[in-house]
Design a protein around this motif. Structure first.
Motif, PDB file in Angstrom:
ATOM      1  N   SER A 341      17.712  -8.917   2.342  1.00 47.73           N
ATOM      2  CA  SER A 341      17.882  -7.467   2.402  1.00 47.73           C
ATOM      3  C   SER A 341      17.087  -6.928   3.585  1.00 47.73           C
ATOM      4  O   SER A 341      15.871  -6.754   3.489  1.00 47.73           O
ATOM      5  CB  SER A 341      17.402  -6.823   1.096  1.00 47.73           C
ATOM      6  N   ARG A 342      17.786  -6.687   4.697  1.00 48.06           N
ATOM      7  CA  ARG A 342      17.105  -6.338   5.949  1.00 48.06           C
ATOM      8  C   ARG A 342      16.231  -5.094   5.819  1.00 48.06           C
ATOM      9  O   ARG A 342      15.229  -4.963   6.524  1.00 48.06           O
ATOM     10  CB  ARG A 342      18.156  -6.129   7.053  1.00 48.06           C
ATOM     11  N   MET A 343      16.582  -4.188   4.929  1.00 43.95           N
ATOM     12  CA  MET A 343      15.825  -2.950   4.789  1.00 43.95           C
ATOM     13  C   MET A 343      14.704  -3.047   3.747  1.00 43.95           C
ATOM     14  O   MET A 343      14.098  -2.029   3.392  1.00 43.95           O
ATOM     15  CB  MET A 343      16.757  -1.802   4.400  1.00 43.95           C
ATOM     16  N   TRP A 344      14.413  -4.248   3.259  1.00 47.32           N
ATOM     17  CA  TRP A 344      13.397  -4.381   2.214  1.00 47.32           C
ATOM     18  C   TRP A 344      12.022  -3.983   2.747  1.00 47.32           C
ATOM     19  O   TRP A 344      11.564  -4.481   3.777  1.00 47.32           O
ATOM     20  CB  TRP A 344      13.359  -5.801   1.673  1.00 47.32           C
ATOM     21  N   ARG A 345      11.336  -3.137   1.981  1.00 46.52           N
ATOM     22  CA  ARG A 345      10.068  -2.546   2.425  1.00 46.52           C
ATOM     23  C   ARG A 345       8.859  -3.064   1.651  1.00 46.52           C
ATOM     24  O   ARG A 345       7.797  -3.311   2.216  1.00 46.52           O
ATOM     25  CB  ARG A 345      10.183  -1.025   2.262  1.00 46.52           C
ATOM     26  N   LYS A 346       9.000  -3.236   0.360  1.00 47.93           N
ATOM     27  CA  LYS A 346       7.857  -3.475  -0.533  1.00 47.93           C
ATOM     28  C   LYS A 346       7.510  -4.963  -0.619  1.00 47.93           C
ATOM     29  O   LYS A 346       8.082  -5.796   0.065  1.00 47.93           O
ATOM     30  CB  LYS A 346       8.199  -2.929  -1.923  1.00 47.93           C
ATOM     31  N   ASN A 347       6.538  -5.275  -1.486  1.00 48.07           N
ATOM     32  CA  ASN A 347       6.328  -6.687  -1.801  1.00 48.07           C
ATOM     33  C   ASN A 347       7.393  -7.098  -2.820  1.00 48.07           C
ATOM     34  O   ASN A 347       8.362  -6.390  -3.047  1.00 48.07           O
ATOM     35  CB  ASN A 347       4.898  -6.948  -2.286  1.00 48.07           C
ATOM     36  N   GLU A 380      11.722   2.985  -2.822  1.00 53.53           N
ATOM     37  CA  GLU A 380      11.110   2.303  -1.674  1.00 53.53           C
ATOM     38  C   GLU A 380       9.635   2.664  -1.535  1.00 53.53           C
ATOM     39  O   GLU A 380       8.854   1.893  -1.006  1.00 53.53           O
ATOM     40  CB  GLU A 380      11.848   2.686  -0.386  1.00 53.53           C
ATOM     41  N   GLY A 381       9.248   3.855  -1.998  1.00 54.35           N
ATOM     42  CA  GLY A 381       7.868   4.293  -1.861  1.00 54.35           C
ATOM     43  C   GLY A 381       7.038   4.146  -3.115  1.00 54.35           C
ATOM     44  O   GLY A 381       5.969   4.767  -3.231  1.00 54.35           O
ATOM     45  N   TYR A 382       7.474   3.326  -4.066  1.00 53.27           N
ATOM     46  CA  TYR A 382       6.758   3.169  -5.338  1.00 53.27           C
ATOM     47  C   TYR A 382       5.368   2.584  -5.104  1.00 53.27           C
ATOM     48  O   TYR A 382       5.219   1.477  -4.579  1.00 53.27           O
ATOM     49  CB  TYR A 382       7.558   2.277  -6.282  1.00 53.27           C
ATOM     50  N   GLY A 383       4.354   3.338  -5.512  1.00 52.85           N
ATOM     51  CA  GLY A 383       2.971   2.944  -5.247  1.00 52.85           C
ATOM     52  C   GLY A 383       2.293   2.187  -6.367  1.00 52.85           C
ATOM     53  O   GLY A 383       1.084   1.934  -6.299  1.00 52.85           O
ATOM     54  N   GLY A 384       3.041   1.809  -7.404  1.00 51.75           N
ATOM     55  CA  GLY A 384       2.458   1.039  -8.485  1.00 51.75           C
ATOM     56  C   GLY A 384       1.931   1.896  -9.614  1.00 51.75           C
ATOM     57  O   GLY A 384       1.911   3.126  -9.549  1.00 51.75           O
ATOM     58  N   ALA A 390      -0.967  -4.314  -6.538  1.00 49.82           N
ATOM     59  CA  ALA A 390      -0.317  -5.299  -5.678  1.00 49.82           C
ATOM     60  C   ALA A 390      -1.289  -6.418  -5.340  1.00 49.82           C
ATOM     61  O   ALA A 390      -2.451  -6.167  -4.973  1.00 49.82           O
ATOM     62  CB  ALA A 390       0.182  -4.642  -4.396  1.00 49.82           C
ATOM     63  N   TYR A 391      -0.838  -7.647  -5.444  1.00 50.03           N
ATOM     64  CA  TYR A 391      -1.690  -8.792  -5.139  1.00 50.03           C
ATOM     65  C   TYR A 391      -2.228  -8.716  -3.707  1.00 50.03           C
ATOM     66  O   TYR A 391      -3.379  -9.082  -3.434  1.00 50.03           O
ATOM     67  CB  TYR A 391      -0.890 -10.096  -5.303  1.00 50.03           C
ATOM     68  N   GLU A 392      -1.375  -8.239  -2.796  1.00 50.89           N
ATOM     69  CA  GLU A 392      -1.725  -8.277  -1.376  1.00 50.89           C
ATOM     70  C   GLU A 392      -2.811  -7.260  -1.029  1.00 50.89           C
ATOM     71  O   GLU A 392      -3.766  -7.577  -0.300  1.00 50.89           O
ATOM     72  CB  GLU A 392      -0.467  -8.022  -0.536  1.00 50.89           C
ATOM     73  N   THR A 393      -2.690  -6.022  -1.542  1.00 47.39           N
ATOM     74  CA  THR A 393      -3.718  -5.031  -1.237  1.00 47.39           C
ATOM     75  C   THR A 393      -5.048  -5.399  -1.895  1.00 47.39           C
ATOM     76  O   THR A 393      -6.113  -5.180  -1.320  1.00 47.39           O
ATOM     77  CB  THR A 393      -3.280  -3.631  -1.711  1.00 47.39           C
ATOM     78  N   LYS A 394      -4.978  -5.962  -3.087  1.00 44.64           N
ATOM     79  CA  LYS A 394      -6.206  -6.379  -3.765  1.00 44.64           C
ATOM     80  C   LYS A 394      -6.923  -7.462  -2.963  1.00 44.64           C
ATOM     81  O   LYS A 394      -8.141  -7.404  -2.748  1.00 44.64           O
ATOM     82  CB  LYS A 394      -5.889  -6.885  -5.170  1.00 44.64           C
ATOM     83  N   ALA A 395      -6.165  -8.447  -2.489  1.00 40.79           N
ATOM     84  CA  ALA A 395      -6.765  -9.543  -1.719  1.00 40.79           C
ATOM     85  C   ALA A 395      -7.373  -9.031  -0.426  1.00 40.79           C
ATOM     86  O   ALA A 395      -8.503  -9.401  -0.061  1.00 40.79           O
ATOM     87  CB  ALA A 395      -5.705 -10.611  -1.430  1.00 40.79           C
ATOM     88  N   MET A 396      -6.640  -8.166   0.287  1.00 39.06           N
ATOM     89  CA  MET A 396      -7.144  -7.677   1.571  1.00 39.06           C
ATOM     90  C   MET A 396      -8.341  -6.761   1.378  1.00 39.06           C
ATOM     91  O   MET A 396      -9.301  -6.808   2.158  1.00 39.06           O
ATOM     92  CB  MET A 396      -6.034  -6.934   2.311  1.00 39.06           C
ATOM     93  N   SER A 397      -8.329  -5.953   0.329  1.00 38.46           N
ATOM     94  CA  SER A 397      -9.470  -5.066   0.076  1.00 38.46           C
ATOM     95  C   SER A 397     -10.715  -5.876  -0.268  1.00 38.46           C
ATOM     96  O   SER A 397     -11.831  -5.517   0.137  1.00 38.46           O
ATOM     97  CB  SER A 397      -9.148  -4.092  -1.058  1.00 38.46           C
TER      98      SER A 397
END
Length: 535
Positions: A341-347, A380-384, A390-397
């Motif tokens: 899905s070329r327009m995929w935005r989220k994780n 597309e803008g669902y923030g949880g 999100a696993y990714e924001t938790k890891a980076m933070s």
């Protein structure tokens, strides 16, 4: 609910049945027969969809909020916003809904056939690095094919033109020969495994390189794991300098006005004797391919220039900062954008519920002024459901917050996105929250924008994120500035301004990467002059 509610309710009842009626299935609004859901059938298509630029400069603040409320309710895909306009991907039925809130003359299609542009974008994907038998020109085109076309053209005009000398193809450069910035690696978008191979090659090429008694230390940094158990990988580089060696640095051309830190100020702020880290991340949104490519180019350029000239800006900066680049913080979303899905935005995280909706918008999930998303889980803008879900924001933070355990301090953070050609400082969630360092952040940002424009001629706008674009709470730079105290926090929107949007052609990768590299170099030198080598 506001006064427009009856009209909106009527429109929804006419247009969204049965989509919103089936709330237990969490099916996104307007799943048409040619939109293939998830992995069940195949690649998602975007027939009957356009991207519209809507002029909303004449709308009041309240009216804009109404429009965004409609956008959230219908789970529409907002591509870009400014104070003047908003870009939205719409099919014909969704367009009719918005005509009820914004005059039709305000709508201008600037991507008239989205599927055709997606096809061109997908045609540009190489499953793997090209074989050594093919010679690639700078923009990634097949030179052998070019020669064949010219040969046919010559045959047709043989009688009217003299026969030119045959063009001799230039020797092909190995994409993983990183002793030159001209490697064709920077002229294509690559799958994750090739990005990681590029990082491995950076280590094998530059690690332990000796520069006048100093040594380059470049190492792989595994930030964490994604929902699909993919590694979030980065690379970190620093030149280790003997303590008795003064690197020196020409700073006369850099501003030391304003709130520059004196050496006493450095000690008071806890910077003296502490390794300073400059972090660059990209790829929070899967479909924004040029950010990861630009991040890799920047790190390659930095290392290459440092080894070519031990007295260069790059070498001095690498002695003063540890540069950590995480080119793809959202590997799952990126792979899905390439394959399905070329327009995929989220994780690609399971967000619960009985339906098939997946994914969290990473750049709405950071833990500063985070708010529960008004959008459905399919948006597309669902923030949880909570910050750092999100696993990714938790890891980076956790990586950013753990700087003290690594014996350093993250002093600069730049988050690369596309598109819009903007360079922004906090805060994004609201202009009511004003950073104490706004004057210096603006001064540095204007310098970055000028450096980028000087490099390639493309204009970039600098300013506070809330002024330049519409952002939801939970932005990365709000967290780095507001929680982890990273003074120099910025978000960059790279090329373009809407002609291609997220589907930038490969020939524009290198120019885009080149100009953001110039901007990041300027920012690092600006910080150096103020905080590393103050008056």
């Amino acid at each position: 609910m506001r006064a427009f509610a009856p009209t909106l309710t009527l429109l929804l009842s006419l247009l969204v049945v049965p989509s919103l009626a089936s709330t237990t299935d969490q099916v996104p609004f307007d799943v048409s027969s040619n939109k293939l859901a998830e992995d069940k059938v195949g690649v998602e298509r975007y027939d009957d969809e356009k991207v519209w630029r809507i002029d909303w400069s004449g709308l009041s603040h309240e009216k804009r909020k109404e429009v965004m409320h409609v956008v959230e309710l219908l789970d529409l895909d907002v591509w870009h916003t400014t104070q003047r306009s908003i870009d939205i991907r719409l099919n014909s039925r969704e367009l009719e809904v918005l005509y009820g809130y914004i005059p039709q003359e305000a709508f201008q299609p600037f991507i008239d056939d989205l599927q055709s542009l997606v096809d061109l974008s997908n045609d540009a994907i190489d499953p793997q690095i090209p074989s050594s038998e093919t010679n690639l020109s700078e923009d990634g085109e097949d030179e052998a094919g070019d020669l064949l076309k010219k040969k046919k053209k010559k045959g047709k005009n043989r009688k009217s033109k003299p026969k030119p000398k045959p063009k001799i193809p230039s020797p092909r450069i190995d994409p993983y020969n990183l002793t030159t910035i001209d490697t064709p690696f920077h002229d294509k978008f690559h799958p994750l495994n090739e990005m990681y191979k590029f990082g491995d090659t950076l280590i094998s090429t530059f690690n332990d390189t000796h520069l006048n008694g100093s040594g380059i230390d470049i190492r792989q940094v595994d930030i964490g794991r994604t929902w699909e158990n993919e590694t979030i990988r980065g690379w970190s580089a620093k030149i280790h300098t003997p303590l008795d060696q003064d690197p020196g640095y020409p700073t006369a051309s850099l501003s030391r006005s304003g709130s520059g830190r004196s050496r006493a100020g450095r000690e008071e702020e806890g910077l003296e004797g502490v390794e300073l880290e400059f972090v660059v991340i990209a790829g929070q949104h899967g479909r924004e391919w040029v950010g990861p490519s630009s991040a890799l180019y920047f790190l390659h350029h930095l290392l290459l220039r440092a080894t070519e000239d031990p007295k260069s800006d790059s070498a001095i900066l690498l002695r003063s900062f540890r540069f950590t680049v995480v080119p793809q913080i959202n590997p799952d979303g990126y792979a899905y954008s390439r394959d399905k899905s070329r327009m995929w935005r989220k994780n690609r995280q399971d967000v619960g519920g009985k339906g098939s909706c997946l994914g969290i918008d990473l750049n709405a999930n950071w833990g500063y002024k985070w708010q529960h998303s008004k959008s459905t889980a399919c948006s597309e803008g669902y923030g949880g459901r909570e910050a750092f879900e999100a696993y990714e924001t938790k890891a980076m933070s956790e990586y950013l917050a753990g700087a003290g355990e690594r014996g350093n301090r993250v002093r600069a953070f730049v988050d690369l996105h596309s598109y819009g050609q903007l360079f922004m400082f906090p805060f994004a969630h609201s202009c009511d929250d004003f950073p104490p360092d706004a004057e210096m952040l603006m001064e540095a940002g204007l310098g970055v924008a000028k450096a980028m424009r000087t490099k390639q001629g493309e204009g970039y706008e600098a300013g506070q994120a809330c002024d330049l674009t519409y952002r939801a709470p939970g932005d990365a730079i709000d967290y780095t500035y507001g929680v982890t105290d990273v003074r120099w926090s910025y978000s960059a929107e790279l090329r373009d301004t809407g002609t291609y949007g997220f589907m930038l052609p490969p020939k524009l990768i290198r120019p885009t990467a080149d100009e953001i590299t110039a901007g990041l170099m300027y920012l690092a030198k600006f910080i150096y002059a103020l905080e590393v080598n103050p008056p």
